[in-house]
Scaffold this motif. Structure first.
Motif, PDB file in Angstrom:
ATOM      1  N   GLY A 127       0.839  -1.188   0.000  1.00 16.35           N
ATOM      2  CA  GLY A 127       0.000   0.000   0.000  1.00 16.35           C
ATOM      3  C   GLY A 127       0.879   1.245   0.000  1.00 16.35           C
ATOM      4  N   GLU A 128       0.681   2.093  -0.979  1.00 23.55           N
ATOM      5  CA  GLU A 128       1.477   3.324  -1.041  1.00 23.55           C
ATOM      6  C   GLU A 128       0.621   4.488  -0.562  1.00 23.55           C
ATOM      7  N   SER A 129       0.823   4.834   0.697  1.00 19.51           N
ATOM      8  CA  SER A 129       0.100   5.947   1.286  1.00 19.51           C
ATOM      9  C   SER A 129       0.947   7.192   1.009  1.00 19.51           C
ATOM     10  N   ASN A 130       0.623   7.878  -0.087  1.00 22.04           N
ATOM     11  CA  ASN A 130       1.552   8.913  -0.573  1.00 22.04           C
ATOM     12  C   ASN A 130       0.967  10.318  -0.599  1.00 22.04           C
ATOM     13  N   GLY A 131      -0.034  10.552   0.273  1.00 20.09           N
ATOM     14  CA  GLY A 131      -0.479  11.935   0.480  1.00 20.09           C
ATOM     15  C   GLY A 131      -1.605  12.411  -0.406  1.00 20.09           C
ATOM     16  N   TYR A 132      -1.669  11.936  -1.624  1.00 25.53           N
ATOM     17  CA  TYR A 132      -2.699  12.418  -2.552  1.00 25.53           C
ATOM     18  C   TYR A 132      -3.123  11.326  -3.516  1.00 25.53           C
ATOM     19  N   ALA A 133      -4.408  11.332  -3.876  1.00 32.36           N
ATOM     20  CA  ALA A 133      -4.899  10.539  -5.000  1.00 32.36           C
ATOM     21  C   ALA A 133      -5.296  11.582  -6.034  1.00 32.36           C
ATOM     22  N   PHE A 134      -4.483  11.758  -7.028  1.00 27.83           N
ATOM     23  CA  PHE A 134      -4.558  12.921  -7.922  1.00 27.83           C
ATOM     24  C   PHE A 134      -4.522  14.166  -7.029  1.00 27.83           C
ATOM     25  N   SER A 135      -5.615  14.945  -6.900  1.00 29.17           N
ATOM     26  CA  SER A 135      -5.549  16.116  -6.021  1.00 29.17           C
ATOM     27  C   SER A 135      -6.293  15.898  -4.707  1.00 29.17           C
ATOM     28  N   THR A 136      -6.713  14.670  -4.422  1.00 26.44           N
ATOM     29  CA  THR A 136      -7.528  14.405  -3.232  1.00 26.44           C
ATOM     30  C   THR A 136      -6.698  13.820  -2.096  1.00 26.44           C
ATOM     31  N   PRO A 137      -6.617  14.530  -0.967  1.00 27.78           N
ATOM     32  CA  PRO A 137      -5.900  13.956   0.180  1.00 27.78           C
ATOM     33  C   PRO A 137      -6.711  12.817   0.790  1.00 27.78           C
ATOM     34  N   PRO A 138      -6.054  11.867   1.468  1.00 30.65           N
ATOM     35  CA  PRO A 138      -6.760  10.693   1.994  1.00 30.65           C
ATOM     36  C   PRO A 138      -7.978  11.032   2.850  1.00 30.65           C
ATOM     37  N   ASP A 139      -7.903  12.083   3.683  1.00 30.95           N
ATOM     38  CA  ASP A 139      -9.045  12.324   4.592  1.00 30.95           C
ATOM     39  C   ASP A 139     -10.303  12.772   3.847  1.00 30.95           C
ATOM     40  N   ARG A 140     -10.180  13.040   2.543  1.00 31.53           N
ATOM     41  CA  ARG A 140     -11.377  13.375   1.764  1.00 31.53           C
ATOM     42  C   ARG A 140     -11.997  12.138   1.114  1.00 31.53           C
ATOM     43  N   GLN A 141     -11.295  10.995   1.209  1.00 30.67           N
ATOM     44  CA  GLN A 141     -11.868   9.807   0.550  1.00 30.67           C
ATOM     45  C   GLN A 141     -11.727   8.518   1.351  1.00 30.67           C
ATOM     46  N   MET A 142     -11.184   8.593   2.558  1.00 31.65           N
ATOM     47  CA  MET A 142     -11.177   7.388   3.409  1.00 31.65           C
ATOM     48  C   MET A 142     -11.161   7.806   4.881  1.00 31.65           C
ATOM     49  N   ALA A 143     -11.756   6.954   5.722  1.00 33.15           N
ATOM     50  CA  ALA A 143     -11.764   7.239   7.145  1.00 33.15           C
ATOM     51  C   ALA A 143     -10.592   6.507   7.786  1.00 33.15           C
ATOM     52  N   GLY A 144      -9.715   7.224   8.427  1.00 39.17           N
ATOM     53  CA  GLY A 144      -8.605   6.582   9.127  1.00 39.17           C
ATOM     54  C   GLY A 144      -7.431   6.269   8.207  1.00 39.17           C
ATOM     55  N   ARG A 145      -6.488   5.548   8.746  1.00 45.85           N
ATOM     56  CA  ARG A 145      -5.251   5.270   8.014  1.00 45.85           C
ATOM     57  C   ARG A 145      -5.456   4.114   7.040  1.00 45.85           C
ATOM     58  N   MET A 146      -4.514   4.031   6.104  1.00 47.65           N
ATOM     59  CA  MET A 146      -4.634   3.008   5.068  1.00 47.65           C
ATOM     60  C   MET A 146      -4.595   1.589   5.647  1.00 47.65           C
ATOM     61  N   SER A 147      -3.855   1.430   6.739  1.00 50.20           N
ATOM     62  CA  SER A 147      -3.714   0.090   7.321  1.00 50.20           C
ATOM     63  C   SER A 147      -5.059  -0.489   7.773  1.00 50.20           C
ATOM     64  N   LEU A 148      -6.068   0.393   7.992  1.00 50.95           N
ATOM     65  CA  LEU A 148      -7.388  -0.100   8.403  1.00 50.95           C
ATOM     66  C   LEU A 148      -8.071  -0.871   7.279  1.00 50.95           C
ATOM     67  N   ARG A 149      -7.504  -0.789   6.099  1.00 47.25           N
ATOM     68  CA  ARG A 149      -8.120  -1.483   4.961  1.00 47.25           C
ATOM     69  C   ARG A 149      -7.605  -2.910   4.797  1.00 47.25           C
ATOM     70  N   SER A 150      -6.984  -3.428   5.824  1.00 48.43           N
ATOM     71  CA  SER A 150      -6.319  -4.732   5.691  1.00 48.43           C
ATOM     72  C   SER A 150      -7.285  -5.907   5.623  1.00 48.43           C
ATOM     73  N   GLN A 151      -8.516  -5.753   6.115  1.00 48.18           N
ATOM     74  CA  GLN A 151      -9.537  -6.819   6.051  1.00 48.18           C
ATOM     75  C   GLN A 151      -9.069  -8.147   6.641  1.00 48.18           C
ATOM     76  N   GLY A 152      -8.200  -8.066   7.634  1.00 51.42           N
ATOM     77  CA  GLY A 152      -7.748  -9.299   8.276  1.00 51.42           C
ATOM     78  C   GLY A 152      -6.397  -9.789   7.777  1.00 51.42           C
ATOM     79  N   ALA A 153      -5.852  -9.132   6.774  1.00 52.64           N
ATOM     80  CA  ALA A 153      -4.504  -9.522   6.315  1.00 52.64           C
ATOM     81  C   ALA A 153      -3.481  -9.056   7.346  1.00 52.64           C
ATOM     82  N   PHE A 154      -2.431  -9.846   7.527  1.00 53.76           N
ATOM     83  CA  PHE A 154      -1.334  -9.410   8.405  1.00 53.76           C
ATOM     84  C   PHE A 154      -0.795  -8.098   7.829  1.00 53.76           C
TER      85      PHE A 154
END
Ligand SMILES: Cc1ncc(C[n+]2csc(CCOP(=O)(O)OP(=O)(O)O)c2C)c(N)n1
Length: 317
Positions: free
Chosen positions: A169-196
């Protein structure tokens, strides 16, 4: 990491940076067919992850992961011919960025449809397990791409099936011009769905390499997929046509100070491992000559227009 691996990793990151810099020059000269997407500041997440793999493992990179393709043996000649849309390039001028694969080098072609490679690579990993092969699959995804249904479906399937899949997962500050807090709740690691899940400093190549090595080990032990979140920053626009005016210049300065190449150089110095001071100059000269040769390559012929769009037996661009 041993000294030989450290030198390989440094060279891969430097080659990635310089190849992309040459591509930017070609873009500004109006020579590339389309825009240029680069990985400035993210070279460690592309190169150190790919370098931790074995020769039989399979990768599916995205647009910011040219470095992983160079690690697997793609050459700057192929890259320039591709971006210049030439007949002798990997897709014969049908595509004009890093969207090309190489089955013999274990590269599934990047696609634009974000998230779509997750189910594909879960399938690749499933085939490894079904055949009893000692191999892992690796793919990358940005923070924006992790908001897709395909990402969720693919990772969920890999978790449930305990597949040997590493998702970087590349948490790199922007998705085009959208910062993460405008399109996801919390940090990227919360998207693990049970994966280590491992979250690391993506600009620290030593740490990224160690984490990817551990991830591969877990996968080979049958412990299921690993979500390896690399915290980093996209220091150029989404592509060269994007001047990134929406990014606070202070942030850019802060991340420039954490440049992965400079940090790795310093780390190598601490180990007492000397770098060749002429390497960058030599690589730049080689890349210039390679780009000039690519500019002389032929364009695709107009009457080949309908070939190579769908699979056609015998077509060889
Ligand atoms: C499914 C899908 N939706 C939208 C797009 C358009 N698009 C291309 S790149 C991009 C931003 C990607 O951001 P991120 O996944 O965070 O990766 P980054 O560019 O930051 O590396 C978007 C929305 C796409 N290619 N695929």
């Amino acid at each position: 990491m041993d000294q030989a691996t450290a030198h390989r990793l440094y060279e891969a990151m430097l080659l990635t940076r310089l190849t992309e810099e040459r591509l930017v020059k070609l873009f500004r000269q109006g020579q590339t067919v389309g825009s240029v997407y680069r990985s400035l500041g993210q070279e460690a997440t592309a190169c150190a992850t790919a370098l931790a793999l074995g020769p039989d493992d399979v990768i599916a990179p995205l647009i910011r992961n040219l470095g992983s393709m160079l690690v697997r043996g793609v050459t700057p000649t192929e890259v320039f011919l591709q971006y210049l849309g030439r007949a002798t390039g990997p897709t014969g001028g049908r595509e004009h960025n890093n969207h090309f694969g190489s089955v013999e080098r274990g590269i599934i072609a990047p696609t634009s449809m974000l998230g779509a490679l997750l189910p594909v690579m879960a399938g690749v990993a499933l085939s490894f397990r079904q055949k009893g092969e000692h191999r892992v699959a690796m793919t990358w995804i940005g923070d924006g791409g992790s908001s897709t249904g395909a990402f969720c479906e693919g990772l969920n399937f890999a978790v449930v099936q305990k597949l040997p899949l590493i998702v970087v997962g590349e948490s790199n500050g922007y998705a085009f011009s959208t910062p993460p807090d405008r399109q996801m709740a919390g940090r990227m690691s919360l998207r693990s769905q049970g994966a280590f899940t491992l979250t690391v400093d993506g600009n620290d190549a030593v740490t990224v390499y160690a984490a990817a090595t551990e991830a591969r080990h877990r996968c080979l032990q049958g412990k299921g997929p690993v979500f390896l979140v690399c915290e980093t920053f996209r220091r150029s626009g989404h592509a060269e046509h994007d001047d990134q005016r929406y990014v606070d210049p202070v942030l850019l300065e802060q991340w420039a100070a954490k440049d992965p190449l400079l940090r790795f150089e310093a780390w190598m110095g601490q180990q007492g491992w000397k770098l060749d001071p002429s390497l960058a100059v030599r690589l730049e000269a080689e890349l210039l000559a390679t780009a000039e040769a690519a500019l002389e390559a032929p364009w695709p012929l107009p009457d080949s227009l309908t070939q190579g769009i769908f699979h056609s037996a015998g077509y060889n661009p």
